[in-house]
Motif scaffolding. Sequence first.
Motif: not given
Length: 327
Positions: A81-83, A118-119, A151-153, A170-171
């Motif tokens: 998931x992401x936050x 978590x990203x 991280x999501x970039x 992870x990226x």
Amino acid sequence: MEQRTFTRLGRHVGVVGLGAWQLGADWGRVDEADAMAVLAAAVDSGVTFVDTADVYGDGRSEQFIGRFLRSRRDAGLTVATKMGRRVEQRPEAYTAENFRAWTDRSRANLGVDTLDLVQLHCPPTAVFADDRVFDALDALVADGRIAAYGVSVETCDQALTAIARPGVASVQIILNALRLKPLDRVLPAASAAGVGIIARVPLASGLLSGRYDEHTTFAPDDHRTYNRHGESFDVGETFSGVDFGTGRAAVRRLAPLVGTGRTMAQFALRWVLDQPGVTVVIPGARDAEQARRNAATAGLAPLTPDELAAVRDTYDELIRPQVHDRW
């Protein structure tokens, strides 16, 4: 399905995952029955990695996945998931206190004690250089709230900064036949560091499915309508930032390469899988048949050198001038 390894996460996942943005919002309405059908079809086809975010439908996507997990406890899923996108995008919002609150909410939505991954969800660039942010993420791991973080970039420079962090597992980055820049430095750096690469927007918001023409329209609540020019978030998330007409021209050029036994979408997904350093690709699906077709890509033969060269030539001639220097 072929398995690849998140080295720093210590997990193996099927190379084709499922992106669950569309189960929450922003792609037109998807009801609960359809969401459950998509998840079941994906898992039954070998998918073991699902990507979501707390902001997708303000938790709706996470909640659907949580219900699915309770009904299929043997699914063996890794859920990422992401936050961070539910608040105003200011670096000072990325605090340990907020991280605890955000992850606790996601844990409740998903019905788990520990989040698999978590990203940070495309945070402001200043966040990537803030040691306190990564100290707080390390603390979440130590507390058992999360097993790992990534991280999501938006940009390659952000990705390279994140890869240099020893705790980043992870990226997540946009990578598709209309977005080749990550091949130059990001994928080699991630591979050398043992950082997993999650390839998102692999079909350029559907452009690379080959189903769209000049008459195609999208629902008002679909980001391909309301974010066409970056009105609501980074325009690179919509059609990879490529002008719709230029993107259609690129797809028309690539279409003759598809041949028989695969679809245009599968050709595009296979291109992503063939890039060294990719751990998992996360196409979305709005119905069960799409999920099954996406997963089947893992069993297709790699693209030939000529096909790979044609993608590169098309990018260089049509797409590079628009997007290469932007992200």
